[in-house]
Design an enzyme around this catalytic site. Sequence first.
Site, mmCIF file in Angstrom:
data_model
loop_
_atom_site.group_PDB
_atom_site.id
_atom_site.type_symbol
_atom_site.label_atom_id
_atom_site.label_comp_id
_atom_site.label_asym_id
_atom_site.label_seq_id
_atom_site.Cartn_x
_atom_site.Cartn_y
_atom_site.Cartn_z
ATOM 1 N N LYS A 174 126.781 41.680 33.877
ATOM 2 C CA LYS A 174 125.936 40.349 34.277
ATOM 3 C C LYS A 174 125.761 40.558 35.940
ATOM 4 O O LYS A 174 124.672 40.158 36.519
ATOM 5 C CB LYS A 174 126.768 39.008 33.976
ATOM 6 C CG LYS A 174 126.083 37.747 34.639
ATOM 7 C CD LYS A 174 124.622 37.409 34.209
ATOM 8 C CE LYS A 174 124.018 36.163 34.591
ATOM 9 N NZ LYS A 174 124.220 35.525 35.943
ATOM 10 N N GLU A 181 117.872 41.485 39.548
ATOM 11 C CA GLU A 181 117.185 40.148 39.782
ATOM 12 C C GLU A 181 116.694 40.191 40.958
ATOM 13 O O GLU A 181 115.841 39.813 41.642
ATOM 14 C CB GLU A 181 118.083 39.185 39.139
ATOM 15 C CG GLU A 181 117.222 37.730 39.604
ATOM 16 C CD GLU A 181 118.254 36.656 39.037
ATOM 17 O OE1 GLU A 181 118.471 35.840 40.184
ATOM 18 O OE2 GLU A 181 118.604 36.387 38.005
#
Length: 302
Positions: A174, A181
């Site tokens: 993550k 991102e």
Amino acid sequence: MDIGIVGLGRMGANMARRLARKGVRVAAHDVSPVARSAVEHERGITAHPELKNVIAALPAPRVVWVMLPAGEVTERALEQLALLLAKGDVLVDGGNALYKDSQRRARWLAERDIGFVDAGVSGGVWGLDNGYALMLGGAKEAFTRVEPFARLLAPAPDHGWTHCGPAGSGHYVKMIHNGIEYGMMQAYAEGLSVLKAKSEFGLDLAAITEMWRHGSVVRSWLLDLLAQAFSKDPGLDGIRGYVEDSGEGRWTVQTALEQNVPAPIITLALEMRIASRQEVSFSSKVQAALRNEFGGHAVKKG
């Protein structure tokens, strides 16, 4: 099935709702009475004022999923829960924790015969309806106990979730996900800034981003959200170009340095977020708008 959810913020409350709507009995807790009252009328969710009430409401062996901010808040909650839980129970940390903390927590919980799963969760405020992407780490036995809930939280039972590996691997994946991102958001922000700068063309950024969503090689969910943001505020005049970072980008850069892996795009994207707090730029407004669209993160008004 029964589960405990600790932390009823934007993510935790909607995860509790999604599980309850799929038939899971949810015993929930948040220190905020307002957060508890927001879910207390949801069928299948019982909000409790104390952690001990959550544990008492769950049949053994229990699964308790914690959705709290990384750091001291999560540390204290896990320590309290470790004292309340019994051998064979499983704790899930679904916050954005540093993977090294997850490895450490898995070890001290194992000493108490309590299972641990670190869960990287992506999906933001849209997860209630669309499902959550779940990156899960932990011993096979603990993961197996959590898997039925992952199947319900994910976009579909057979995709949108994976067991990444041992404890710490879920939060590690993550962390890198969020680092990527950062880079994607920075690329959109820079490109839109260059388009806007060509004032002689009078470019309609709302129309351009909407057009890019269909057939373009740069289409993505982030682009969908960007087009939505421009449709609401074509000049992003209501947003100040101030972009926060919640930790994962910094951790990604630090980890890349530790492993001698070059990550210049993610590093520069992080630095641009820091720069946004010192001067106003359209690029920063684009990023602030995107964070608000996908995660409900507050924006500073212009």
